[in-house]
Scaffold this motif. Structure first.
Motif, mmCIF file in Angstrom:
data_model
loop_
_atom_site.group_PDB
_atom_site.id
_atom_site.type_symbol
_atom_site.label_atom_id
_atom_site.label_comp_id
_atom_site.label_asym_id
_atom_site.label_seq_id
_atom_site.Cartn_x
_atom_site.Cartn_y
_atom_site.Cartn_z
ATOM 1 N N SER A 183 0.809 -1.224 0.000
ATOM 2 C CA SER A 183 0.000 0.000 0.000
ATOM 3 C C SER A 183 0.840 1.271 0.000
ATOM 4 C CB SER A 183 -0.944 0.009 1.199
ATOM 5 O OG SER A 183 -0.208 -0.026 2.420
ATOM 6 N N ILE A 184 2.131 1.152 0.338
ATOM 7 C CA ILE A 184 3.019 2.313 0.312
ATOM 8 C C ILE A 184 3.075 2.923 -1.088
ATOM 9 C CG2 ILE A 184 5.085 0.937 -0.221
ATOM 10 C CD1 ILE A 184 4.940 4.012 2.094
ATOM 11 N N LYS A 185 2.794 2.109 -2.120
ATOM 12 C CA LYS A 185 2.827 2.598 -3.499
ATOM 13 C C LYS A 185 1.778 3.686 -3.754
ATOM 14 C CE LYS A 185 3.005 -0.594 -6.673
ATOM 15 N NZ LYS A 185 2.779 -1.856 -7.418
ATOM 16 N N LYS A 186 0.755 3.723 -2.923
ATOM 17 C CA LYS A 186 -0.302 4.721 -3.101
ATOM 18 C C LYS A 186 0.077 6.074 -2.512
ATOM 19 C CE LYS A 186 -4.071 1.347 -3.242
ATOM 20 N NZ LYS A 186 -5.393 0.938 -2.683
ATOM 21 N N SER A 187 1.184 6.128 -1.782
ATOM 22 C CA SER A 187 1.612 7.399 -1.191
ATOM 23 C C SER A 187 3.036 7.806 -1.575
ATOM 24 C CB SER A 187 1.499 7.341 0.342
ATOM 25 O OG SER A 187 2.264 6.271 0.872
ATOM 26 N N CYS A 192 10.798 7.597 -6.496
ATOM 27 C CA CYS A 192 11.404 7.883 -5.189
ATOM 28 C C CYS A 192 11.771 6.598 -4.456
ATOM 29 C CB CYS A 192 10.450 8.723 -4.342
ATOM 30 S SG CYS A 192 10.265 10.437 -4.923
ATOM 31 N N MET A 193 10.935 5.562 -4.589
ATOM 32 C CA MET A 193 11.279 4.277 -3.973
ATOM 33 C C MET A 193 12.482 3.644 -4.658
ATOM 34 S SD MET A 193 7.794 2.287 -2.836
ATOM 35 C CE MET A 193 6.866 2.447 -4.358
ATOM 36 N N HIS A 194 12.512 3.718 -5.979
ATOM 37 C CA HIS A 194 13.578 3.079 -6.746
ATOM 38 C C HIS A 194 14.940 3.712 -6.453
ATOM 39 C CE1 HIS A 194 14.503 1.017 -10.870
ATOM 40 N NE2 HIS A 194 15.147 0.469 -9.871
ATOM 41 N N GLN A 195 14.939 4.998 -6.085
ATOM 42 C CA GLN A 195 16.197 5.676 -5.760
ATOM 43 C C GLN A 195 16.964 4.943 -4.666
ATOM 44 O OE1 GLN A 195 17.992 8.782 -6.714
ATOM 45 N NE2 GLN A 195 16.974 7.955 -8.517
ATOM 46 N N ARG A 196 16.245 4.500 -3.645
ATOM 47 C CA ARG A 196 16.902 3.802 -2.529
ATOM 48 C C ARG A 196 17.618 2.547 -3.016
ATOM 49 N NH1 ARG A 196 15.360 6.159 2.401
ATOM 50 N NH2 ARG A 196 14.257 8.078 1.859
ATOM 51 N N LEU A 197 16.946 1.797 -3.869
ATOM 52 C CA LEU A 197 17.536 0.556 -4.370
ATOM 53 C C LEU A 197 18.728 0.844 -5.275
ATOM 54 C CD1 LEU A 197 17.404 -2.523 -4.585
ATOM 55 C CD2 LEU A 197 15.775 -2.256 -6.469
ATOM 56 N N LYS A 198 18.621 1.865 -6.128
ATOM 57 C CA LYS A 198 19.717 2.176 -7.045
ATOM 58 C C LYS A 198 20.972 2.611 -6.296
ATOM 59 C CE LYS A 198 17.104 3.377 -11.192
ATOM 60 N NZ LYS A 198 16.766 4.448 -12.172
ATOM 61 N N LYS A 485 8.338 -5.692 -7.001
ATOM 62 C CA LYS A 485 8.418 -6.263 -5.648
ATOM 63 C C LYS A 485 9.751 -5.923 -4.981
ATOM 64 C CE LYS A 485 7.587 -10.641 -6.217
ATOM 65 N NZ LYS A 485 7.335 -12.058 -5.828
ATOM 66 N N GLU A 486 10.822 -6.014 -5.760
ATOM 67 C CA GLU A 486 12.153 -5.721 -5.219
ATOM 68 C C GLU A 486 12.254 -4.261 -4.781
ATOM 69 O OE1 GLU A 486 16.866 -6.311 -6.478
ATOM 70 O OE2 GLU A 486 15.315 -6.218 -8.031
ATOM 71 N N ILE A 487 11.702 -3.355 -5.602
ATOM 72 C CA ILE A 487 11.749 -1.921 -5.279
ATOM 73 C C ILE A 487 10.979 -1.633 -3.999
ATOM 74 C CG2 ILE A 487 10.928 0.349 -6.027
ATOM 75 C CD1 ILE A 487 11.572 -0.544 -8.907
ATOM 76 N N VAL A 488 9.778 -2.177 -3.896
ATOM 77 C CA VAL A 488 8.945 -1.926 -2.709
ATOM 78 C C VAL A 488 9.584 -2.545 -1.464
ATOM 79 C CG1 VAL A 488 6.710 -2.352 -1.630
ATOM 80 C CG2 VAL A 488 6.823 -1.725 -4.043
ATOM 81 N N ASP A 489 10.049 -3.789 -1.580
ATOM 82 C CA ASP A 489 10.654 -4.467 -0.425
ATOM 83 C C ASP A 489 11.881 -3.711 0.064
ATOM 84 O OD1 ASP A 489 8.725 -6.398 -0.598
ATOM 85 O OD2 ASP A 489 10.006 -7.903 -1.570
ATOM 86 N N SER A 490 12.729 -3.279 -0.861
ATOM 87 C CA SER A 490 13.937 -2.558 -0.488
ATOM 88 C C SER A 490 13.582 -1.234 0.200
ATOM 89 C CB SER A 490 14.800 -2.295 -1.724
ATOM 90 O OG SER A 490 15.931 -1.528 -1.392
ATOM 91 N N PHE A 491 12.598 -0.535 -0.340
ATOM 92 C CA PHE A 491 12.193 0.747 0.246
ATOM 93 C C PHE A 491 11.637 0.544 1.659
ATOM 94 C CE2 PHE A 491 9.082 4.129 1.033
ATOM 95 C CZ PHE A 491 9.871 5.247 0.831
#
Length: 500
Positions: A183-187, A192-198, A485-491
């Motif tokens: 649900s974090i994807k809705k906010s 911005c999430m992908h930045q953390r993983l990169k 899934k990887e992007i959300v989990d990492s974030f």
């Protein structure tokens, strides 16, 4: 079967293809320059003409395996190029508008020409791209106008700047198929999430403060902040060219250094802002501020190559309201008046951002819902393999593709095919680049095309085009699902440590 060049050209002409240009690229003269590259092609340009050429690439390992063959091991490459041009002309052009999407052509290329390209430009290529190489067995290149040039140049001494922005997805998803765990994807937006993983994986050394939702908000303050963030840390989302040569961008995984910033400011000063400005920082230079003014004016403009010559920021246009616009909670932008929940997005209808956002929003299910559609279709194709071609999930892309793509599909699968095709088109819109060419309007000269003004009253001709409009393959959906899934989990893991 690999078709000889002459025979393959004849086949194109027999098909009645309006994409084929009879010219041939056979000799690499000194006028040719390296422009850049993406995942699928390397781009070169000629100083003698306002065109660029996209040369298909292949992996280095694949090239070694095929080096003794007389042609590309992929017999479908020619068909792919034709489908690609069909897709741009019959799908993206009607959806986004012919003022932003131009006609492309195919040109014949010789193996010797491609080998010369490889030898001359190999040392200029980024390290991150060296796992691929120009496909020297390919028989065609895609020819398109050079978006770094204004085609209506007045004279040879006219300087043209081009700003390339890869804006990415400009909205937060609202699909009911997004699980509670995600649900974090809705906010928080995907970028911005992908930045953390990169950064975690070492692709970039610093987080970018850019947020696509800010750029697509239609709010001038949010957009100004988004451009400031892009200029401070461009990554692969912003490049600036001067007369076709790269002037500013990221290299070696790091933001531009101080010398790079000073160089940019000095090149901009004669054309933007206050020429007496001595400030040498990206954040405060009047030249850079003026450039951002101009970019925002162009992104919000609704008059492209018309006979109406007036400053775009002074035009009164009806604005399209998007009731469910929501600010990304990870954005570093802090407005003077904080947004409360959903607010109104004010993009002028017909501007490039509005047109692009509407196509991005064809993704109504998010990848979770699309993956379910994909699995249902794949199960059916395992038992009925001929239906995949019949249902045109891999092309060809004829006129009215989205409205007709599911006409021949049984009712039980029609919605799945429609939603998958819409999603893949939206992915193209999320990954494309906006090319903005700018040229100073000389004083006391008659106005010849649309223009914008900066805060100092300087006028600039402009042209907007979209690049990187390749179709996305059906078979890539599982990869998109796993990556999401990887992007959300990492974030979630990073933010749970209190690093947000």
């Amino acid at each position: 079967m690999i078709i000889p060049i002459a025979e393959s050209v004849e086949r194109w002409l027999q098909r009645g293809s309006h994409y084929f240009d009879r010219m041939e690229l056979s000799q690499l003269t000194d006028e040719w320059t390296y422009r850049g590259e993406g995942n699928a092609s390397l781009v070169i340009a000629s100083k003698d003409e306002n065109f660029v050429y996209h040369l298909p690439k292949q992996s280095v390992d694949e090239g070694k395996n095929n080096e003794n063959q007389s042609g590309d091991s992929d017999d479908n490459l020619e068909k792919f190029l034709e489908y690609k041009l069909d897709y741009i002309e019959n799908v993206m052009m009607p959806l986004i508008g012919q003022e932003y999407v131009c006609h492309r052509e195919l040109v014949e290329i010789s193996k010797d020409f491609l080998q010369q390209v490889h030898q001359r430009f190999q040392h200029m290529r980024p390290k991150s791209r060296l796992s691929t190489k120009v496909n020297c067995n390919c028989r065609f290149a895609v020819k398109s106008p050079d978006f770094c040039q204004l085609l209506d140049q007045n004279s040879e001494d006219d300087t043209t700047f081009c700003v390339e922005i890869k804006p990415k997805c400009g909205f937060l998803p609202v699909s009911d198929l997004i699980s509670e765990d995600n649900s974090i994807k809705k906010s928080v937006c995907r970028f911005c999430m992908h930045q953390r993983l990169k950064v975690k994986e070492g692709k970039w050394t610093e987080l970018s403060n850019y947020c696509p939702v800010d750029l697509f908000s239609g709010n001038s303050s949010s957009m100004f902040y988004a451009l400031t963030a892009l200029l401070s840390n461009p990554q692969n989302n912003l490049r600036i060219f001067k007369d076709g040569s790269l002037l500013y961008g990221c290299c070696n995984k790091q933001p531009p250094c101080k010398d790079d910033c000073i160089r940019l400011i000095n090149r901009l000063k004669p054309h933007f802002g206050n020429s007496d400005d001595v400030d040498e920082t990206i954040a405060t230079s009047s030249a850079v501020q003026a450039l951002k003014d101009v970019i925002i004016a162009v992104l919000l403009s609704t008059s492209v190559d018309t006979d109406v010559h007036e400053p775009q920021q002074d035009r009164k246009r009806m604005k399209t309201e998007t009731p469910k616009y929501k600010k990304c909670s990870a954005s570093a932008f802090k407005p003077q008046q904080e947004f409360k929940g959903d607010t109104v997005c004010c993009l002028p209808e017909g501007c490039i951002l509005h047109s692009l956002l509407q196509v991005q929003k064809l993704d109504g299910l998010s990848i979770e819902g699309i993956h379910l559609c994909y699995l249902r279709l794949q199960r059916h194709f395992m038992e009925n393999p001929s239906d995949r071609k019949k249902w045109k999930l891999d092309g060809p892309y004829s006129e009215g593709f989205l409205s007709k793509c599911s006409c021949d599909v049984p009712d039980s699968f029609r919605d799945d095919v429609q939603k998958v095709n819409e999603y893949l088109v939206s992915k193209t819109a999320k990954d494309c680049s906006i090319m903005i060419a700018l040229q100073t309007v000389k004083e006391n000269t008659p106005l010849k095309m649309s223009f914008v003004e900066d805060r100092f009253g300087h006028k600039f001709y402009y042209k907007i085009q979209l690049a990187d409009l390749d179709p996305k393959p059906f078979d890539r959906i599982p990869k998109y699902y796993e990556q999401d899934k990887e992007i959300v989990d990492s974030f979630m893991k990073e933010t749970s440590k209190g690093r947000m």
